[in-house]
Design a protein around this motif. Structure first.
Motif, PDB file in Angstrom:
ATOM      1  N   SER A  25      13.704 -33.185 -11.738  1.00  0.00           N
ATOM      2  CA  SER A  25      14.736 -32.450 -12.422  1.00  0.00           C
ATOM      3  C   SER A  25      15.419 -33.038 -13.787  1.00  0.00           C
ATOM      4  CB  SER A  25      16.026 -31.963 -11.548  1.00  0.00           C
ATOM      5  OG  SER A  25      16.590 -33.192 -11.131  1.00  0.00           O
ATOM      6  N   PHE A  26      15.239 -34.456 -13.725  1.00  0.00           N
ATOM      7  CA  PHE A  26      15.549 -35.123 -14.847  1.00  0.00           C
ATOM      8  C   PHE A  26      14.521 -35.042 -16.019  1.00  0.00           C
ATOM      9  CE2 PHE A  26      15.975 -38.840 -17.741  1.00  0.00           C
ATOM     10  CZ  PHE A  26      17.359 -39.022 -17.983  1.00  0.00           C
ATOM     11  N   GLY A  27      12.964 -35.045 -15.401  1.00  0.00           N
ATOM     12  CA  GLY A  27      12.249 -34.742 -16.386  1.00  0.00           C
ATOM     13  C   GLY A  27      12.320 -33.445 -17.052  1.00  0.00           C
ATOM     14  N   GLU A  28      12.404 -32.399 -16.217  1.00  0.00           N
ATOM     15  CA  GLU A  28      12.796 -30.888 -16.673  1.00  0.00           C
ATOM     16  C   GLU A  28      13.671 -30.627 -17.789  1.00  0.00           C
ATOM     17  OE1 GLU A  28      13.101 -28.797 -12.781  1.00  0.00           O
ATOM     18  OE2 GLU A  28      11.230 -28.636 -12.593  1.00  0.00           O
ATOM     19  N   LYS A  29      14.963 -31.573 -17.899  1.00  0.00           N
ATOM     20  CA  LYS A  29      15.739 -31.549 -18.668  1.00  0.00           C
ATOM     21  C   LYS A  29      15.242 -31.682 -20.352  1.00  0.00           C
ATOM     22  CE  LYS A  29      20.365 -32.083 -16.596  1.00  0.00           C
ATOM     23  NZ  LYS A  29      21.058 -30.911 -17.462  1.00  0.00           N
ATOM     24  N   PHE A  30      14.321 -32.615 -20.037  1.00  0.00           N
ATOM     25  CA  PHE A  30      13.944 -33.147 -21.495  1.00  0.00           C
ATOM     26  C   PHE A  30      12.314 -32.806 -21.782  1.00  0.00           C
ATOM     27  CE2 PHE A  30      17.306 -35.707 -19.705  1.00  0.00           C
ATOM     28  CZ  PHE A  30      18.244 -35.546 -20.641  1.00  0.00           C
ATOM     29  N   GLY A  31      11.852 -31.911 -20.845  1.00  0.00           N
ATOM     30  CA  GLY A  31      10.224 -31.408 -21.368  1.00  0.00           C
ATOM     31  C   GLY A  31       9.409 -32.353 -21.006  1.00  0.00           C
ATOM     32  N   VAL A  32       9.668 -33.491 -19.821  1.00  0.00           N
ATOM     33  CA  VAL A  32       8.513 -34.244 -19.334  1.00  0.00           C
ATOM     34  C   VAL A  32       8.356 -34.173 -17.867  1.00  0.00           C
ATOM     35  CG1 VAL A  32       8.985 -35.837 -21.319  1.00  0.00           C
ATOM     36  CG2 VAL A  32      10.039 -36.389 -19.045  1.00  0.00           C
ATOM     37  N   SER A  33       7.186 -34.607 -17.585  1.00  0.00           N
ATOM     38  CA  SER A  33       7.109 -34.591 -16.111  1.00  0.00           C
ATOM     39  C   SER A  33       7.725 -35.610 -15.321  1.00  0.00           C
ATOM     40  CB  SER A  33       5.472 -34.983 -15.933  1.00  0.00           C
ATOM     41  OG  SER A  33       5.153 -36.278 -16.087  1.00  0.00           O
ATOM     42  N   ILE A  51      13.492 -38.155 -27.420  1.00  0.00           N
ATOM     43  CA  ILE A  51      14.030 -37.803 -26.134  1.00  0.00           C
ATOM     44  C   ILE A  51      15.313 -38.825 -25.821  1.00  0.00           C
ATOM     45  CG2 ILE A  51      13.583 -37.941 -23.723  1.00  0.00           C
ATOM     46  CD1 ILE A  51      10.553 -37.028 -24.342  1.00  0.00           C
ATOM     47  N   LEU A  52      15.218 -39.941 -26.406  1.00  0.00           N
ATOM     48  CA  LEU A  52      16.328 -40.965 -26.247  1.00  0.00           C
ATOM     49  C   LEU A  52      17.603 -40.277 -26.689  1.00  0.00           C
ATOM     50  CD1 LEU A  52      16.818 -43.805 -24.514  1.00  0.00           C
ATOM     51  CD2 LEU A  52      16.438 -44.718 -27.090  1.00  0.00           C
ATOM     52  N   VAL A  53      17.336 -39.800 -27.829  1.00  0.00           N
ATOM     53  CA  VAL A  53      18.569 -39.146 -28.683  1.00  0.00           C
ATOM     54  C   VAL A  53      18.916 -37.941 -27.723  1.00  0.00           C
ATOM     55  CG1 VAL A  53      19.068 -37.702 -30.692  1.00  0.00           C
ATOM     56  CG2 VAL A  53      17.804 -39.874 -30.766  1.00  0.00           C
ATOM     57  N   LYS A  54      18.208 -36.937 -27.227  1.00  0.00           N
ATOM     58  CA  LYS A  54      18.375 -35.979 -26.280  1.00  0.00           C
ATOM     59  C   LYS A  54      19.273 -36.387 -25.147  1.00  0.00           C
ATOM     60  CE  LYS A  54      14.863 -32.901 -27.996  1.00  0.00           C
ATOM     61  NZ  LYS A  54      13.500 -32.183 -27.360  1.00  0.00           N
ATOM     62  N   ILE A  55      18.770 -37.538 -24.417  1.00  0.00           N
ATOM     63  CA  ILE A  55      19.694 -37.921 -23.228  1.00  0.00           C
ATOM     64  C   ILE A  55      20.860 -38.286 -23.838  1.00  0.00           C
ATOM     65  CG2 ILE A  55      19.462 -39.957 -21.649  1.00  0.00           C
ATOM     66  CD1 ILE A  55      16.327 -39.709 -21.485  1.00  0.00           C
ATOM     67  N   CYS A  56      20.894 -39.043 -24.568  1.00  0.00           N
ATOM     68  CA  CYS A  56      22.333 -39.585 -25.101  1.00  0.00           C
ATOM     69  C   CYS A  56      23.337 -38.288 -25.473  1.00  0.00           C
ATOM     70  CB  CYS A  56      22.440 -40.535 -26.420  1.00  0.00           C
ATOM     71  SG  CYS A  56      21.477 -42.000 -26.203  1.00  0.00           S
ATOM     72  N   LEU A  57      22.634 -37.221 -25.957  1.00  0.00           N
ATOM     73  CA  LEU A  57      23.646 -36.031 -26.094  1.00  0.00           C
ATOM     74  C   LEU A  57      24.049 -35.593 -24.872  1.00  0.00           C
ATOM     75  CD1 LEU A  57      21.832 -34.971 -29.575  1.00  0.00           C
ATOM     76  CD2 LEU A  57      24.111 -35.747 -29.303  1.00  0.00           C
ATOM     77  N   GLU A  58      22.977 -35.332 -23.991  1.00  0.00           N
ATOM     78  CA  GLU A  58      23.073 -34.671 -22.851  1.00  0.00           C
ATOM     79  C   GLU A  58      24.241 -35.151 -21.923  1.00  0.00           C
ATOM     80  OE1 GLU A  58      22.694 -31.864 -19.749  1.00  0.00           O
ATOM     81  OE2 GLU A  58      21.751 -31.574 -21.691  1.00  0.00           O
TER      82      GLU A  58
END
Length: 70
Positions: A25-33, A51-58
């Protein structure tokens, strides 16, 4: 900024678990497996900057927080 890949790997895992997310589910949030998330958490691969930036924002954290000790 120089960072410790081990810290990043541990922080990704801790962040995921604090939010009750599976690797899938974590991967799905960021478009990875799920496998890619596993690679990040073991330090086998480093999270791409975009992706690191997206994780920080999320999760409303700073890059310094995720790259260092949470």
């Amino acid at each position: 900024m120089i960072f410790d890949v081990k810290n990043l790997a541990e922080n990704i895992r801790e962040l995921r678990m604090q939010n009750n997310l599976s690797q899938k589910s974590f991967g799905e949030k960021f478009g990875v497996s799920q496998k890619e998330v596993s690679h990040w958490e073991t330090g086998f691969r480093v999270v791409p900057t975009a992706i690191l930036v997206k994780i920080c924002l999320e999760f409303d954290i700073t890059p310094n927080e995720i790259l260092g000790k949470l």
